[in-house]
Design an enzyme around this catalytic site. Structure first.
Site, PDB file in Angstrom:
ATOM      1  CB  ALA A   3     -81.930 -47.816 -10.919  1.00  0.00           C
ATOM      2  CB  CYS A   4     -77.390 -48.276 -13.370  1.00  0.00           C
ATOM      3  SG  CYS A   4     -75.826 -47.838 -14.171  1.00  0.00           S
ATOM      4  N   PRO A   5     -78.315 -45.962 -15.767  1.00  0.00           N
ATOM      5  CG  PRO A   5     -77.559 -43.765 -16.038  1.00  0.00           C
ATOM      6  CD  PRO A   5     -78.052 -44.727 -15.000  1.00  0.00           C
TER       7      PRO A   5
END
Ligand code: GSH
Length: 316
Positions: free
Chosen positions: A51-53
């Protein structure tokens, strides 16, 4: 350009503007003689969330350089509980994903927080991903993605595969231009109408600049024929744009797919023609991660169905 951190509780200043905390572990893997953290096969482990860019950057670079077997990865459950921090997968999870599993190095650990506390007993700082872990010293080498991607790009020379060897994401001759673009790929998020209005306008001005730049370059990458760090850093933001940022962060003045034809083409090329980008992009984790974690913005934790499809085909 906004890159929105996935946090339950972000810090804002008195004007309601997002304040990004500084990463606390900043050591380097280096091939210099006598380096504390020399490059080694299997010694380092990446902990990430799809999920984390920021974590996504490290996954892309690891794949581009062909370092998948050299630096193994563990993917956490995409929904962040800020009190407990990111948690490792459990058998009964309703969300699955490649490399999503319990911690293979510390099977009794349940949360990322435990890694930080093993590295630094009594640690009370932020327990973010990505984490580049050293299984030799049992410590965090770095939790700063912009530095982890430079290490993966440069320090693993003898371990990268032939294709990865051809790729230099931060070549000498482009460094000033890369640094300049990196400078305006900043985080954006706001807590007051005034801060939001300023941030959202700035964000779309940046997107307009990227669009204009891509109109005048031969492509397919940001700087022409070779992929660079700028492609990686822009991609992780832009791939989340129509699916999350436009709705959750109200960044809805335009969409990528309808209003930015050159960015859209650049994005689809990276996704559809490069495994390193496509394989590391998990839309289910991205959507469920943001919409279920950021309950201060989305109290019912409802995950929108659209846009459908998550990304359009290459030719459309
Ligand atoms: N500066 C860091 C930022 C990483 C970051 O903010 N990660 C977020 C997820 S997108 C996180 O783990 N947040 C958890 C928390 O703050 O508790 C980097 O670029 O590596």
């Amino acid at each position: 350009m906004a890159n929105a951190t996935l946090n339950q509780k972000s810090s804002f200043n008195s004007k309601g503007e997002l304040q990004l905390p500084v990463s606390e572990f900043r050591s380097w893997i280096s091939k210099e003689p006598k380096a504390r953290f020399p490059p080694e096969n299997g010694r380092y482990h990446l902990y990430v969330s799809y999920a984390c860019p920021w974590a996504h950057r490290t996954l892309i670079v690891r794949a581009l350089k062909g370092l998948e077997s050299v630096v193994p990865v563990t993917v956490v459950h995409p929904v962040l509980n800020s009190a407990e921090t990111w948690r490792f997968a459990a058998g009964c999870d309703d969300i699955q994903g490649e490399n999503m599993r319990s911690d293979p190095l510390h099977p009794n650990f349940r949360h990322i927080r435990e890694l930080y506390r093993l590295a630094e007993p009594g640690y009370i700082g932020r327990c973010s991903v990505p984490v580049l872990w050293d299984s030799g010293e049992e410590t965090v080498v770095s939790n700063e993605s912009s530095e982890i991607i430079r290490m993966l790009n440069r320090e693993f020379g003898e371990f990268v595969n032939a294709e990865g060897d051809e790729i230099d994401l931060y070549p000498e001759e482009l460094r000033p231009q890369i640094d300049q673009v990196n400078d305006w790929i900043k985080a954006g998020m706001a807590k007051t109408q005034a801060a939001y209005s300023t941030a959202v306008k700035m964000l779309f001005e940046c997107l307009d600049r990227v669009e204009e730049h891509l109109t005048s370059t031969p492509g397919p990458y940001y700087f022409g024929s070779s992929v660079t760090e700028v492609d990686v850093r822009l991609y992780v933001t832009i791939i989340r744009f129509d699916t999350v940022y436009g709705h959750l962060f109200k960044a809805n003045m335009k969409t990528i797919r309808h209003d930015y034809p050159h960015i859209h083409k650049w994005l689809r090329n990276l996704y559809w023609n490069h495994e390193a980008f496509r394989k590391t992009t998990n839309f289910e984790h991205i959507k469920k991660g943001y919409y279920r974690s950021m309950t201060f913005l989305n109290p019912e934790a409802i995950v929108p169905e659209g846009p459908i499809p998550d990304i359009l085909p290459l030719t459309c």
